[in-house]
Scaffold this active site. Structure first.
Site, PDB file in Angstrom:
ATOM      1  N   ASP A 104      10.192  11.320   2.768  1.00  0.00           N
ATOM      2  CA  ASP A 104       9.579  10.931   3.933  1.00  0.00           C
ATOM      3  C   ASP A 104      10.614  11.523   4.881  1.00  0.00           C
ATOM      4  O   ASP A 104      11.571  10.754   5.638  1.00  0.00           O
ATOM      5  CB  ASP A 104       9.965   9.341   3.899  1.00  0.00           C
ATOM      6  N   CYS A 144       4.832   9.379   9.508  1.00  0.00           N
ATOM      7  CA  CYS A 144       4.571   8.189  10.406  1.00  0.00           C
ATOM      8  C   CYS A 144       4.162   9.031  11.778  1.00  0.00           C
ATOM      9  O   CYS A 144       4.187   8.480  12.857  1.00  0.00           O
ATOM     10  CB  CYS A 144       5.518   7.258  10.716  1.00  0.00           C
TER      11      CYS A 144
END
Length: 269
Positions: free
Chosen positions: A23, A92
């Site tokens: 991530d 994101c």
């Protein structure tokens, strides 16, 4: 905390690592109500509003390019761990540059990993990827996207599975080339730090030196404004509202007022 890209995947300490959950840093453009979005140029970039739009888009485009380059390197580095057979990549962000384009770049750069099938990547989620950034319709169906209209933040997930055995010799060669590049860049600092390092980063895929010019500009201290003398001054107190302090000279001095009163008295006589 060590830099992930500096970790040697051939170190015996990581010999049994089988999964990599990635991530990495991203633009965060998918986060709802994120304050940074108010000052970010991504909104203008998406809608093409305002004057001088091309000039204002340059920092946003440069940042996306640097982020995508870094994200691609992180995924490829995770794939160098010889026992890893599954890699998850997520952001994101809602930008194709950080999502589908990164996946396409990773698939093109190596042949040991392929995309995990849609049946293994949140199969019940209806919104899949976009056939953009170098992905085909079939490949895009294997990745997942979410948007604020789905009742959540903007998000992206892709899964990679090992299809070929790890090429240890190739990994050693790549790591050696990267170390040589880093050493060359460290030796060149102070000579031509901006152009040489930026071109080397783009040519060899070195992430940390990409965008050096922009970072150096941000680190430069702001120039102090020269003070100008006038009849008013403004004091800015930290954590308080600006307070204006105005000093005005009296219209008539005491001496002038006294002389005028004497003249009136003399005229009245």
């Amino acid at each position: 905390c060590a830099d992930f890209l500096d970790i040697d995947p051939l170190d015996p300490l990581y010999a049994s690592v089988e999964y990599a959950l990635l991530d990495p840093s991203c633009s965060g453009s998918g986060i709802v109500n994120r304050f940074d979005a108010l000052v970010d140029s991504y909104v203008a970039l998406a809608h093409g509003q305002g004057q001088g739009q091309e000039q204002r888009n340059k920092p946003a485009n440069m940042r996306l390019e640097n982020l995508a380059e870094f994200q691609t390197l992180v995924v490829l580095h995770a794939m160098r761990f010889p026992s890893v057979h599954r890699v998850s990549y997520s952001t994101c962000s809602v930008h194709v540059e950080e999502n589908e384009a990164v996946v396409a770049a990773v698939l093109k750069a190596q042949d040991e990993f392929g995309l995990a099938p849609a049946s293994e990547v949140i199969p019940t989620w209806p919104r899949r990827g976009l056939a953009q950034g170098g992905l085909s319709e079939k490949q895009a169906a294997c990745v997942v996207r979410t948007l604020p209209e789905d009742g959540t933040n903007g998000f992206f997930v892709a899964g990679f599975v090992r299809e070929q055995p790890a090429d240890i010799e190739n990994t050693r060669r790549q790591l050696a080339e990267r170390r040589e590049l880093q050493q060359a860049q460290e030796n060149s600092i102070g000579e031509v730090p901006d152009k040489r390092e930026r071109h080397a980063a783009k040519a060899k895929g070195q992430d940390r030196l990409a965008g050096m010019e922009r970072q150096q500009q941000q680190q430069q201290p702001p120039q102090k404004k020269k003070k100008t003398e006038n009849s008013s001054s403004v004091n800015f107190l930290p954590g308080r509202r600006a307070r204006s302090v105005v000093t005005a000279a009296p219209a008539v001095s005491r001496g002038s007022a006294s002389s005028k009163s004497k003249k009136r008295a003399k005229n009245s006589k």
